[in-house]
Design a protein around this motif. Structure first.
Motif, PDB file in Angstrom:
ATOM      1  N   ARG A  20     -10.026  15.437   6.642  1.00  9.13           N
ATOM      2  CA  ARG A  20     -11.151  15.175   7.541  1.00  9.13           C
ATOM      3  C   ARG A  20     -10.686  15.234   9.000  1.00  9.13           C
ATOM      4  N   LEU A  21      -9.484  14.651   9.268  1.00  4.03           N
ATOM      5  CA  LEU A  21      -8.947  14.643  10.622  1.00  4.03           C
ATOM      6  C   LEU A  21      -8.677  16.063  11.103  1.00  4.03           C
ATOM      7  N   LEU A  22      -8.060  16.872  10.215  1.00  2.00           N
ATOM      8  CA  LEU A  22      -7.731  18.251  10.596  1.00  2.00           C
ATOM      9  C   LEU A  22      -9.009  19.041  10.881  1.00  2.00           C
ATOM     10  N   ASP A  23     -10.026  18.828  10.022  1.00  4.60           N
ATOM     11  CA  ASP A  23     -11.298  19.531  10.232  1.00  4.60           C
ATOM     12  C   ASP A  23     -11.866  19.235  11.615  1.00  4.60           C
TER      13      ASP A  23
ATOM     14  N   GLN B 294       0.845  -1.202   0.000  1.00  3.12           N
ATOM     15  CA  GLN B 294       0.000   0.000   0.000  1.00  3.12           C
ATOM     16  C   GLN B 294       0.878   1.249   0.000  1.00  3.12           C
ATOM     17  N   SER B 295       0.333   2.365  -0.536  1.00  2.95           N
ATOM     18  CA  SER B 295       1.151   3.576  -0.563  1.00  2.95           C
ATOM     19  C   SER B 295       1.247   4.146   0.851  1.00  2.95           C
ATOM     20  N   ALA B 296       2.434   4.712   1.155  1.00  4.33           N
ATOM     21  CA  ALA B 296       2.669   5.261   2.488  1.00  4.33           C
ATOM     22  C   ALA B 296       1.936   6.597   2.611  1.00  4.33           C
ATOM     23  N   GLY B 297       1.724   7.017   3.840  1.00  2.00           N
ATOM     24  CA  GLY B 297       1.111   8.328   4.048  1.00  2.00           C
ATOM     25  C   GLY B 297      -0.247   8.208   4.686  1.00  2.00           C
ATOM     26  N   LEU B 298      -0.729   9.342   5.154  1.00  2.00           N
ATOM     27  CA  LEU B 298      -1.990   9.391   5.894  1.00  2.00           C
ATOM     28  C   LEU B 298      -3.135   9.618   4.918  1.00  2.00           C
ATOM     29  N   LYS B 299      -4.172   8.784   5.048  1.00  3.39           N
ATOM     30  CA  LYS B 299      -5.337   9.008   4.186  1.00  3.39           C
ATOM     31  C   LYS B 299      -6.391   9.778   4.980  1.00  3.39           C
ATOM     32  N   GLY B 300      -7.127  10.640   4.310  1.00  3.87           N
ATOM     33  CA  GLY B 300      -8.224  11.359   4.965  1.00  3.87           C
ATOM     34  C   GLY B 300      -7.740  12.382   5.967  1.00  3.87           C
ATOM     35  N   GLN B 301      -6.490  12.959   5.767  1.00  2.95           N
ATOM     36  CA  GLN B 301      -5.958  13.896   6.757  1.00  2.95           C
ATOM     37  C   GLN B 301      -6.785  15.179   6.826  1.00  2.95           C
TER      38      GLN B 301
END
Ligand code: TPP
Ligand code: SF4
Ligand code: MG
Length: 299
Positions: A293-296, A284-291
């Motif tokens: 939404r999290l920040l909101d 899977q690709s590295a990194g945060l998904k849906g960031q």
């Protein structure tokens, strides 16, 4: 087991990939130790399944039996006492494209490691656990283990064991393991079948192997087992019936059943966990998904 392991073991050129074999390191076990039968059965099972050597990882704790990963030509992780299962789980979560086999002794798995044993089974993590159960602490020269029989005199119990032994097969049934088997290292082909079927099973597979310590356990010897073991498949046992598996799991004495007690289809941890269900993390690709939404949510 590895998703890729049913595919032919070939590189693009058509050259077969190396299968598991013996490593350059020779076992240091005492002559006649039951664990020789276990390493032979493991090698036999993996050769039959044609899983390439580089797709297999052995994980062990500490004990004579836990030296097993050194003797085979695959990846191995020889860790700390009682912790083979959490490491094996971690490897599966990082890359469940690999076939992961945890190994070790009765002290390692059913003493210090017993909490991990129960939790790994209830999660139905898709790995195989091959225990070498000699009912003694071999490496530390003959103390009672959690599977030593009542009354047995050992270095740590000169007047005999007064604690009720753990029955790993019954504990596995109670904890939700989906493949529960007992083997005997004096029956190598039978044991190889149990291990191979455990590896192809989707979910947690226990193959508790009676593997005599010829040096420190003078009670549960090869002869002692040969006089008692009988095969469940010859007795007409239906391994899909947990109610019928229970009395067999508790049978220990004049007759000792070996073979498959129970097998069930239940979703594995890797299938139920949202991220792992999308494939091995290594693919899977590295990194945060849906960031966003999290920040909101936090800002
Ligand atoms: C935390 C910790 N406690 C105790 C020990 C000492 N120790 C090493 S192996 C062992 C028991 C080994 O018995 P078992 O797992 O049955 O393996 P066997 O040698 O019989 O194959 C113990 C108590 C240790 N290494 N680490
Ligand atoms: S002490 Fe027992 S378990 Fe350890 S290698 Fe010798 S026979 Fe095997
Ligand atoms: Mg032991």
């Amino acid at each position: 087991m590895a998703e890729s392991s049913s595919a032919p073991s070939m590189v693009a050129s058509g050259t077969p990939l190396p299968l598991i074999g013996k490593s350059e390191i020779k076992p240091t076990w005492c002559p006649g130790c039951g664990d020789y039968g276990v390493v032979a059965a493991v090698e036999m099972a993996l050769k039959r399944l044609k899983i390439p050597s580089h797709e297999v990882v052995f994980v062990s704790g500490i004990g004579c039996s836990s030296n097993l990963p050194h003797f085979l030509s695959s990846y191995g992780y020889h860790g700390i006492h009682g912790r083979s299962l959490p490491v094996a789980e971690g490897i599966r979560w990082a890359n469940h494209g690999l076939t992961v086999i945890a190994t070790g002794g009765d002290g390692d798995g059913f003493g210090i490691g017993v909490g991990h044993f129960i939790h790994t089974m209830r999660r139905n993590v898709d790995l195989t656990y091959v225990t070498m159960n000699n009912q003694i602490y071999g490496l530390t020269t003959g103390q009672a283990s959690p599977t030593s029989m009542m009354g047995q005199k050992t270095k740590s119990t000169p007047d005999g064991v007064i604690e009720n032994p753990i029955d790993p097969v019954a504990l596995a049934l109670a904890s939700g393991a989906t493949y529960v088997a007992r083997g005997f290292s004096g029956e190598v082909k039978h044991l190889a079948d149990l291990i191979a079927n455990g590896i192809t099973h989707k979910g947690f597979a226990l193959v508790d192997t009676m593997s005599p310590c010829v040096t420190y356990n003078k009670l549960n010897t090869f002869d002692w087992f040969r006089q008692r073991v009988y095969k469940l498949e010859n007795a007409g046992h239906d391994p899909t019936d947990i109610v019928k598996a229970w009395p067999l799991a508790l049978e220990w004495g004049e007759r000792i059943p070996i073979g498959l007690f129970y097998r069930a289809d239940r979703p594995t941890y890797e299938q139920l966990e949202e991220v792992l269900a999308q494939g091995p993390l290594t693919k899977q690709s590295a990194g945060l998904k849906g960031q966003g939404r999290l920040l909101d949510e936090f800002l």
